[in-house]
Design a protein around this motif. Structure first.
Motif, PDB file in Angstrom:
ATOM      1  N   LYS A  68      62.334  15.436 146.481  1.00  0.00           N
ATOM      2  CA  LYS A  68      63.038  15.564 145.212  1.00  0.00           C
ATOM      3  C   LYS A  68      63.053  14.225 144.482  1.00  0.00           C
ATOM      4  CE  LYS A  68      66.085  19.430 146.331  1.00  0.00           C
ATOM      5  NZ  LYS A  68      67.497  19.928 146.307  1.00  0.00           N
ATOM      6  N   LEU A  69      63.047  14.300 143.171  1.00  0.00           N
ATOM      7  CA  LEU A  69      63.110  13.096 142.347  1.00  0.00           C
ATOM      8  C   LEU A  69      64.392  13.116 141.525  1.00  0.00           C
ATOM      9  CD1 LEU A  69      59.447  12.888 140.982  1.00  0.00           C
ATOM     10  CD2 LEU A  69      60.464  11.557 142.840  1.00  0.00           C
ATOM     11  N   PRO A  70      65.044  11.962 141.376  1.00  0.00           N
ATOM     12  CA  PRO A  70      66.290  11.940 140.604  1.00  0.00           C
ATOM     13  C   PRO A  70      66.028  11.988 139.108  1.00  0.00           C
ATOM     14  CG  PRO A  70      65.740   9.724 141.302  1.00  0.00           C
ATOM     15  CD  PRO A  70      64.711  10.639 141.929  1.00  0.00           C
ATOM     16  N   PRO A  71      66.861  12.719 138.360  1.00  0.00           N
ATOM     17  CA  PRO A  71      66.790  12.608 136.896  1.00  0.00           C
ATOM     18  C   PRO A  71      67.237  11.208 136.474  1.00  0.00           C
ATOM     19  CG  PRO A  71      68.722  13.849 137.539  1.00  0.00           C
ATOM     20  CD  PRO A  71      67.951  13.597 138.802  1.00  0.00           C
ATOM     21  N   VAL A  72      67.054  10.891 135.205  1.00  0.00           N
ATOM     22  CA  VAL A  72      67.337   9.534 134.729  1.00  0.00           C
ATOM     23  C   VAL A  72      68.255   9.580 133.509  1.00  0.00           C
ATOM     24  CG1 VAL A  72      66.346   7.319 134.018  1.00  0.00           C
ATOM     25  CG2 VAL A  72      65.000   8.896 135.412  1.00  0.00           C
ATOM     26  N   VAL A  73      69.268   8.724 133.523  1.00  0.00           N
ATOM     27  CA  VAL A  73      70.094   8.485 132.335  1.00  0.00           C
ATOM     28  C   VAL A  73      69.721   7.119 131.784  1.00  0.00           C
ATOM     29  CG1 VAL A  73      72.421   8.021 131.481  1.00  0.00           C
ATOM     30  CG2 VAL A  73      72.022   9.936 133.037  1.00  0.00           C
ATOM     31  N   VAL A  74      69.301   7.079 130.535  1.00  0.00           N
ATOM     32  CA  VAL A  74      68.970   5.819 129.857  1.00  0.00           C
ATOM     33  C   VAL A  74      70.148   5.460 128.955  1.00  0.00           C
ATOM     34  CG1 VAL A  74      67.361   4.604 128.358  1.00  0.00           C
ATOM     35  CG2 VAL A  74      66.521   6.354 129.950  1.00  0.00           C
ATOM     36  N   ALA A  75      70.802   4.355 129.259  1.00  0.00           N
ATOM     37  CA  ALA A  75      71.993   3.935 128.506  1.00  0.00           C
ATOM     38  C   ALA A  75      71.651   2.764 127.593  1.00  0.00           C
ATOM     39  CB  ALA A  75      73.115   3.544 129.466  1.00  0.00           C
ATOM     40  N   ARG A 105      63.215  14.823 133.171  1.00  0.00           N
ATOM     41  CA  ARG A 105      64.635  15.179 133.076  1.00  0.00           C
ATOM     42  C   ARG A 105      65.393  13.888 132.763  1.00  0.00           C
ATOM     43  NH1 ARG A 105      67.290  17.675 137.867  1.00  0.00           N
ATOM     44  NH2 ARG A 105      65.878  16.353 139.100  1.00  0.00           N
ATOM     45  N   VAL A 106      65.534  13.594 131.501  1.00  0.00           N
ATOM     46  CA  VAL A 106      66.157  12.348 131.073  1.00  0.00           C
ATOM     47  C   VAL A 106      67.274  12.654 130.079  1.00  0.00           C
ATOM     48  CG1 VAL A 106      64.485  12.005 129.219  1.00  0.00           C
ATOM     49  CG2 VAL A 106      65.738  10.043 130.109  1.00  0.00           C
ATOM     50  N   ALA A 107      68.339  11.908 130.184  1.00  0.00           N
ATOM     51  CA  ALA A 107      69.442  11.997 129.224  1.00  0.00           C
ATOM     52  C   ALA A 107      69.620  10.637 128.571  1.00  0.00           C
ATOM     53  CB  ALA A 107      70.731  12.428 129.921  1.00  0.00           C
ATOM     54  N   LEU A 108      70.035  10.644 127.310  1.00  0.00           N
ATOM     55  CA  LEU A 108      70.282   9.407 126.573  1.00  0.00           C
ATOM     56  C   LEU A 108      71.780   9.231 126.368  1.00  0.00           C
ATOM     57  CD1 LEU A 108      67.455   9.537 123.864  1.00  0.00           C
ATOM     58  CD2 LEU A 108      67.449   8.400 126.098  1.00  0.00           C
ATOM     59  N   TRP A 109      72.243   8.052 126.685  1.00  0.00           N
ATOM     60  CA  TRP A 109      73.667   7.719 126.603  1.00  0.00           C
ATOM     61  C   TRP A 109      73.798   6.504 125.689  1.00  0.00           C
ATOM     62  CZ3 TRP A 109      76.554   5.598 131.544  1.00  0.00           C
ATOM     63  CH2 TRP A 109      77.839   5.156 131.175  1.00  0.00           C
ATOM     64  N   GLY A 110      74.316   6.725 124.489  1.00  0.00           N
ATOM     65  CA  GLY A 110      74.548   5.623 123.555  1.00  0.00           C
ATOM     66  C   GLY A 110      76.018   5.267 123.534  1.00  0.00           C
ATOM     67  N   TYR A 136      62.880  12.593 118.579  1.00  0.00           N
ATOM     68  CA  TYR A 136      61.451  12.363 118.748  1.00  0.00           C
ATOM     69  C   TYR A 136      60.924  12.729 120.130  1.00  0.00           C
ATOM     70  CZ  TYR A 136      61.157   9.971 114.259  1.00  0.00           C
ATOM     71  OH  TYR A 136      61.164   9.684 112.919  1.00  0.00           O
ATOM     72  N   GLU A 137      61.789  12.812 121.128  1.00  0.00           N
ATOM     73  CA  GLU A 137      61.334  13.053 122.495  1.00  0.00           C
ATOM     74  C   GLU A 137      61.883  14.381 123.012  1.00  0.00           C
ATOM     75  OE1 GLU A 137      59.176  11.183 124.027  1.00  0.00           O
ATOM     76  OE2 GLU A 137      59.107   9.611 122.509  1.00  0.00           O
ATOM     77  N   ASP A 138      60.990  15.349 123.203  1.00  0.00           N
ATOM     78  CA  ASP A 138      61.409  16.673 123.659  1.00  0.00           C
ATOM     79  C   ASP A 138      61.866  16.680 125.107  1.00  0.00           C
ATOM     80  OD1 ASP A 138      60.869  17.852 121.193  1.00  0.00           O
ATOM     81  OD2 ASP A 138      58.768  18.214 121.709  1.00  0.00           O
ATOM     82  N   ASP A 139      61.473  15.658 125.890  1.00  0.00           N
ATOM     83  CA  ASP A 139      61.878  15.603 127.294  1.00  0.00           C
ATOM     84  C   ASP A 139      63.358  15.288 127.461  1.00  0.00           C
ATOM     85  OD1 ASP A 139      59.317  16.122 128.030  1.00  0.00           O
ATOM     86  OD2 ASP A 139      58.782  14.044 128.428  1.00  0.00           O
ATOM     87  N   VAL A 140      64.001  14.790 126.428  1.00  0.00           N
ATOM     88  CA  VAL A 140      65.420  14.445 126.530  1.00  0.00           C
ATOM     89  C   VAL A 140      66.221  15.729 126.720  1.00  0.00           C
ATOM     90  CG1 VAL A 140      67.402  13.486 125.306  1.00  0.00           C
ATOM     91  CG2 VAL A 140      65.174  12.340 125.192  1.00  0.00           C
ATOM     92  N   ARG A 141      66.950  15.795 127.849  1.00  0.00           N
ATOM     93  CA  ARG A 141      67.687  17.006 128.192  1.00  0.00           C
ATOM     94  C   ARG A 141      69.094  17.028 127.599  1.00  0.00           C
ATOM     95  NH1 ARG A 141      66.111  19.887 132.777  1.00  0.00           N
ATOM     96  NH2 ARG A 141      63.838  19.936 132.900  1.00  0.00           N
ATOM     97  N   ALA A 142      69.694  15.862 127.438  1.00  0.00           N
ATOM     98  CA  ALA A 142      71.082  15.803 126.968  1.00  0.00           C
ATOM     99  C   ALA A 142      71.328  14.469 126.288  1.00  0.00           C
ATOM    100  CB  ALA A 142      72.050  15.991 128.127  1.00  0.00           C
ATOM    101  N   VAL A 143      72.326  14.436 125.408  1.00  0.00           N
ATOM    102  CA  VAL A 143      72.651  13.231 124.632  1.00  0.00           C
ATOM    103  C   VAL A 143      74.159  13.059 124.588  1.00  0.00           C
ATOM    104  CG1 VAL A 143      72.583  12.135 122.358  1.00  0.00           C
ATOM    105  CG2 VAL A 143      70.588  13.406 123.193  1.00  0.00           C
ATOM    106  N   ILE A 144      74.600  11.826 124.782  1.00  0.00           N
ATOM    107  CA  ILE A 144      76.001  11.498 124.552  1.00  0.00           C
ATOM    108  C   ILE A 144      76.054  10.267 123.655  1.00  0.00           C
ATOM    109  CG2 ILE A 144      76.119  10.192 126.725  1.00  0.00           C
ATOM    110  CD1 ILE A 144      79.117  10.941 126.790  1.00  0.00           C
ATOM    111  N   ALA A 145      76.852  10.340 122.594  1.00  0.00           N
ATOM    112  CA  ALA A 145      77.023   9.229 121.650  1.00  0.00           C
ATOM    113  C   ALA A 145      78.500   8.897 121.568  1.00  0.00           C
ATOM    114  CB  ALA A 145      76.473   9.604 120.277  1.00  0.00           C
TER     115      ALA A 145
END
Length: 428
Positions: free
Chosen positions: A175-182, A271-276, A316-325
């Motif tokens: 298994k591979l971990p998903p990633v949160v980019v902050a 499986r990536v999420a963006l955290w701003g 711009y990136e369809d791979d982004v699964r979730a967003v928090i702002a």
């Protein structure tokens, strides 16, 4: 200096064309100590003007100082008939946003995303990512407990290096971990300091965390000052003069980091999420915002970059699964509500209201999970719940139309822990 000047003028036989006068004090500051800008200094010049240009010497300068009331351009009577500039701009902005929304309304979700990508790209400048690569010899990975820590220097374009911290937790075999980019204007170090509990919770839940310092943030920031005279503002102004924006460059950096993550075999960058996020304090609702630029203690300025990057990255990136702002700007229209704005210059996007506004950007992310939390307006004050609901109406409508209204979370204040929501979003 005077002797050298006399010598140079003497070379040309023009000693009479050089003169000096002496006032009092310094060339900065106000009277009475300094005389560089009052009649006393100008009167010393009259004999020279008579000698050189045959300008009559009045002897004494005429002066007739007028009271402030006589100098007002906008009198109370005129103010009743004409609206302030910011109100006119707000009306134009609302009209243009309305037209943009009318043009987006007939489109399906894919068409709206394509349209917004094109329009935002036009406003921001080139947002296409480059192929990111490591800069120089890679630093050896370290272990912090059972978490692998990598310090990366990613080159996103010539001359631009994005220092990045990647934290990879242990995961079951196969298994591979998903990633949160902050991302945050304050940088990765401040994210780790301020959001320690959330980062630790994500790692315990088997989620990798990536912390890039995109250009002009964190350790790549050109100093701590962010006011109108700072290097950050000068850089942003220079980019605008060249038809680009600092924000556009930061979008390129973020997208380049995502490309790099997709090359790794130890994380699931599909499986990536963006955290701003932001750590700038908001101004109180009753704060006096009518403060001169030169005041020593001015109201706090917002730092909405994290939220802006998270929304634009997901656009711009369809791979982004979730967003928090968190703590981001609610809408650019609010910047025109008053003549007093507390928004950093590098967050300004000329023409933004001609393509919609930030709620329309949020709407384009539907039906992916989106959390908007503790948003501020153009004066860096928290937006009340009722106004926030009205402002975010396009996003609310888009999620309802997609049949996923629960995936949009709008919180007027700080909400429950980020880690729980993000972990759940990966399972959604």
């Amino acid at each position: 200096m005077w002797k050298r000047l006399q010598k140079v003028w003497g070379f040309y036989g023009a000693a009479d064309d050089l003169a000096g006068i002496a006032g009092r004090g310094f060339v900065v500051g106000a009277e009475p100590l300094n005389t560089h800008w009052i009649a006393e200094s100008r009167e010393i010049l009259y004999p020279q003007f008579k000698k050189w240009f045959d300008v009559p010497n009045p002897g004494k300068e005429y002066s007739n100082r007028r009271p402030v009331e006589d100098l007002l351009c906008v009198t109370p009577e005129i103010a009743k008939e004409h609206r302030p500039a910011h109100e006119l701009a707000a009306r134009l902005g609302a009209e243009r946003t309305g037209r943009a929304r009318e043009s987006l309304a007939p489109m399906n979700a894919d068409e709206r995303r394509k349209r917004l990508r094109r329009d935002w790209g036009t406003m921001l400048g080139d947002v296409a990512p480059g192929k990111s690569s490591r800069n120089g010899d890679p630093l050896p990975a370290e272990m912090l407990g059972d978490v692998r820590v990598e310090r990366l220097h990613l080159t996103t374009e010539p001359g631009i290096v994005v220092p990045t911290l990647l934290l990879v937790p242990p995961t079951p075999k196969g298994k591979l971990p998903p990633v949160v980019v902050a991302v945050s204007q304050h940088g990765k170090a401040e994210v780790l300091k301020q959001r320690t509990t959330d980062v630790a919770s994500l790692l315990r839940a088997g989620v990798a965390v990536c912390l890039p310092d995109v250009r002009g943030t964190g350790e790549t920031a050109p100093g701590n000052d962010r006011d109108r005279r700072s290097s950050a503002t000068a850089t942003a102004a220079g980019e605008l003069m060249l038809g680009r924006t600092v924000l556009g460059g930061r979008v390129r950096d973020l997208r380049s980091v995502l490309i790099y993550l997709r090359t790794r075999a130890d994380v699931d960058a599909r499986r990536v999420a963006l955290w701003g996020d932001t750590f700038a304090p908001a101004n109180a609702a009753d704060a006096d915002l009518k403060v001169p630029y030169t005041a020593e203690k001015r109201p706090a300025q917002s730092e909405p970059l994290g939220g802006l990057l998270a929304l634009l990255g997901a656009l711009y990136e369809d791979d982004v699964r979730a967003v928090i702002a968190r703590g981001g700007l609610s809408d650019y229209q609010s910047v025109l509500d008053t003549p007093f704005t507390y928004l950093p210059f590098d967050a300004v996007v000329p023409g933004v209201l001609t393509t919609g506004d930030l709620p329309d950007l949020a709407a384009a992310i539907a039906p992916r999970p989106l959390r908007l939390e503790a948003l501020v307006d153009g004066t860096n004050r928290r937006v009340p719940a009722d106004r926030l609901t009205r402002t975010c109406a396009p996003a609310v409508a888009a999620y309802k139309a997609a049949g996923q209204p629960a995936r949009l979370l709008i919180e007027p204040t700080d909400a429950p822990p980020v880690a729980d929501w993000l972990t759940a979003a990966f399972r959604d």
